[in-house]
Design a protein around this motif. Structure first.
Motif, short mmCIF file in Angstrom:
data_model
loop_
_atom_site.label_atom_id
_atom_site.label_comp_id
_atom_site.label_asym_id
_atom_site.label_seq_id
_atom_site.Cartn_x
_atom_site.Cartn_y
_atom_site.Cartn_z
N ILE A 1 -10.46 -2.41 7.96
CA ILE A 1 -11.34 -3.45 8.52
C ILE A 1 -12.39 -3.88 7.51
N THR A 2 -13.00 -2.91 6.81
CA THR A 2 -14.04 -3.25 5.85
C THR A 2 -13.51 -4.20 4.78
N GLU A 3 -12.30 -3.93 4.30
CA GLU A 3 -11.73 -4.79 3.26
C GLU A 3 -11.49 -6.20 3.78
N VAL A 4 -11.10 -6.31 5.04
CA VAL A 4 -10.89 -7.64 5.61
C VAL A 4 -12.21 -8.39 5.70
N VAL A 5 -13.27 -7.68 6.14
CA VAL A 5 -14.58 -8.33 6.27
C VAL A 5 -15.04 -8.88 4.93
N PHE A 6 -14.87 -8.11 3.86
CA PHE A 6 -15.43 -8.49 2.57
C PHE A 6 -14.39 -9.05 1.60
N ALA A 7 -13.20 -9.35 2.08
CA ALA A 7 -12.13 -9.85 1.21
C ALA A 7 -11.98 -8.95 -0.02
N TRP A 8 -12.01 -7.65 0.23
CA TRP A 8 -11.90 -6.65 -0.84
C TRP A 8 -10.41 -6.43 -1.10
N PRO A 9 -9.95 -6.59 -2.34
CA PRO A 9 -8.50 -6.60 -2.57
C PRO A 9 -7.86 -5.21 -2.64
N GLY A 10 -7.98 -4.42 -1.58
CA GLY A 10 -7.41 -3.09 -1.58
C GLY A 10 -6.18 -3.01 -0.70
N ILE A 11 -5.77 -1.78 -0.36
CA ILE A 11 -4.55 -1.64 0.44
C ILE A 11 -4.78 -2.05 1.88
N GLY A 12 -6.05 -2.04 2.34
CA GLY A 12 -6.34 -2.48 3.71
C GLY A 12 -6.03 -3.96 3.89
N SER A 13 -6.48 -4.78 2.93
CA SER A 13 -6.16 -6.20 3.07
C SER A 13 -4.68 -6.45 2.82
N LEU A 14 -4.07 -5.60 1.97
CA LEU A 14 -2.61 -5.69 1.80
C LEU A 14 -1.91 -5.50 3.14
N LEU A 15 -2.37 -4.48 3.90
CA LEU A 15 -1.77 -4.19 5.20
C LEU A 15 -1.94 -5.37 6.16
N VAL A 16 -3.16 -5.87 6.26
CA VAL A 16 -3.42 -6.94 7.23
C VAL A 16 -2.68 -8.23 6.84
N ASP A 17 -2.64 -8.53 5.55
CA ASP A 17 -1.86 -9.69 5.11
C ASP A 17 -0.38 -9.52 5.45
N ALA A 18 0.12 -8.31 5.21
CA ALA A 18 1.54 -8.04 5.48
C ALA A 18 1.84 -8.18 6.97
#
Lengths: 306, 264
Positions: free
Chosen positions: A247-264
């Protein structure tokens, strides 16, 4: 105390169960996954290709066996959208997540341990109430609201930090606080209650009776013993940081595995979803086991025997 | 404690008000977008001119519905599984314990996120995803207690009298393990509210145009510069409810904990 071999076997069984559960997630997709990914109007040839890519043309048991055969070789399958190995995608994104998780972990250590010690020391007085209030608020603010709130205050109103991304200096600050706060709150509580439990033990009375100062009693005798459950909880939370990072990565557009998951998830790239979930869960299990071993090593009662 | 009950009561009232037919939660009105709070729109309007207050109330209904259903489903399933594991012991217990261990190996909301990603969004699926993660806590709690209770005299007496396993579990074990279950349930309520909002925030929960607090925060984040109230209003309500449910759980635990009660 169980033997190391027993613990290893135990861990292996859990790892096996976790990966089976993640494998079975694919079965939960309602209807035909190929329809979900390609849409109903897709060409027959494309559908067959997708079916083969997802392994849906084989029976479930065979897919399960193949899944494990690939897994032990570190092969998590290929992304449907990016046409790249999932393991490679995770490896690309992992450093950003680890950076964030490490920063949050340091934040937790620097705040929770002192706060917990002070709260236990000053039990019932205002520093204790303050630390308790901090803990309660920290536990109750969800990170998807804390993040925007911090952005509003520090990026927009005060213009101290960048809003998102990880390229500018200072961009690590808000994501770190967002990710670390609830963990710091839980750990503060844990340090406090753990110290209070130790407080009642006779060996502290002995230490006081032999004339040690209160600070020496606290730092040399109470804290090392109180740290055992804290280390276990920290291990639990270290892996939790990876999940919280989603969730934190989504909030801050942080390019980690969390945003990878949500994009996927948004792209219905199921192999990537499976791969990232599996990776996070396996890391979590291993972090917990490592923390248990560490706690055993640091146990002053055990250390004396060696 | 009194404050928590008050806030939880307010949540219930908001949820009921969220069912009023006179709400304008879905009325798009382009001339009225991004209005600041005023007498006509107490909490202002959002990017489609919908009144934030009406959407907040509507979101309260959703969060209450999801939280209560999730907690009930998780508790019933978890208690039943925990009872069976603890009471029968042996191989049954070992198997169930393994399954519990595997579910506990997924940190935080990860399993719910993964489930929601696979089965798709929507209220029903959110409840399924959250309950499939939530039962574990109750099962673990009940199992441990039943393990220590099942050799008690009153259980052995019931066995000797030929009571069925089901009757023993229901009449002689269940009542004794309920106290911590209530505590777990009130923490579970807080967790379910956060998890529903979190899934909706990620776009995996309640879908627009249906209102949910997490979805409101998600939409509001895009307009943080022009209309911060879109994020502030649902966030504050969400935090109050979560805080209240957590406090309530703490108070309940202290109340059930006889040792801490007597020292006060």
């Amino acid at each position: 105390m169980r033997s190391l071999a027993e613990q290893m076997l135990d861990t292996l069984i859990v790892l096996f169960g976790v990966s089976t559960l993640v494998f079975l997630l694919l079965v939960l997709i309602p209807g035909d996954p190929v329809d979900v990914v390609l849409g109903e109007s897709a060409q027959a040839a494309d559908r067959e290709a997708m079916r083969a890519a997802l392994g849906l043309d084989r029976p479930l048991l065979e897919r399960w066996a193949l899944f494990y055969a690939d897994l032990v070789r570190g092969d998590l399958g290929d992304s449907l959208v990016r046409r790249q190995p999932v393991a490679g995608l995770i490896a690309q994104r992992l450093p950003a997540t680890l950076q964030l998780a490490a920063a949050a972990f340091v934040l937790v250590l620097l705040t929770a341990v002192p706060l917990g010690v002070i709260a236990a020391w000053q039990r019932g007085r205002w520093p204790d109430h303050l630390a308790q209030t901090f803990a309660l608020i920290g536990v109750s603010i969800p990170n998807f609201w804390l993040g925007p709130l911090l952005v509003l205050l520090f990026s927009i109103a005060l213009a101290w930090t960048p809003v998102s991304g990880n390229l500018e200096p200072g961009s690590l600050v808000l994501p770190t606080v967002t990710l670390g706060l609830s963990m710091a709150a839980i750990t503060t509580r844990m340090v406090r209650s753990s110290l209070l439990e130790i407080e009642a033990q006779p060996f502290l009375r002995t230490a006081r009776c032999k004339g040690l100062s209160e600070a020496a009693v606290m730092l040399r005798h109470a804290l090392p013993n109180a740290m055992l459950p804290v280390i276990t909880v920290l291990g639990l939370q270290l892996g939790g940081l990876l999940a919280g990072a989603v969730i934190t990565e989504v909030v801050f557009a942080w390019p980690g595995i969390g945003s990878l998951l949500v994009d996927a998830i948004a792209q219905r790239d199921y192999p990537v979803v499976q791969g990232v979930v599996l990776f996070i869960a396996l890391s979590y299990v291993l972090a917990n086991r490592a923390a248990d071993l560490l706690a055993a090593r640091f146990d002053p009662r055990i250390r004396g025997d060696r | 404690m009194r404050m928590s009950v008050l806030i939880l009561g307010a949540w219930l009232l908001m949820a009921l008000a969220g069912q009023l037919p006179s709400l304008d939660a879905y009325r798009v009105s382009m001339p009225e977008i991004f209005l600041a709070p005023s007498w006509t729109h107490w909490l202002g309007t959002d990017e489609l001119g919908r009144p934030v207050l009406d959407r907040l109330l509507s979101g309260a209904s959703v969060s209450l519905l999801v939280a209560l259903t999730t907690v009930s489903l998780s508790a019933v399933a978890g208690i039943a599984i925990g009872l069976v594991a603890g009471y029968f012991g042996g191989l049954t217990d070992r198997l169930i314990s393994r399954v519990i261990e595997v579910f506990l190996a997924f940190p935080g909301m990860l399993l719910a996120i993964a489930m929601a990603a696979m089965i798709g969004p929507g209220i029903d699926n959110v409840i399924i995803a959250l309950a499939s993660m939530g039962w574990v806590g109750y099962a673990r709690l009940v199992r441990v207690q039943v393990l220590s209770l099942r050799r008690r005299d009153h259980v052995l007496a019931a066995l000797a009298l030929g009571r069925s396993d089901l009757a023993i579990m229901r009449r002689h074990l269940l009542p004794l393990v309920m106290a911590p279950v209530w505590v777990e349930a009130s923490f579970g309520l807080a967790a379910a509210v956060v998890a529903e909002a979190g899934l909706s925030f990620l776009g995996l929960g309640i879908q627009p145009p249906d209102a949910s607090w997490g979805g409101m925060i998600r939409d509001g984040v895009r307009y943080l510069l022009v209309a911060p109230h879109l994020v502030l209003a649902p966030g504050i309500v969400l935090c109050m409810v979560v805080l209240a449910a957590n406090r309530f759980g703490d108070a309940l635990r202290d109340w059930f904990d006889v040792t801490s009660r007597s020292t006060r």
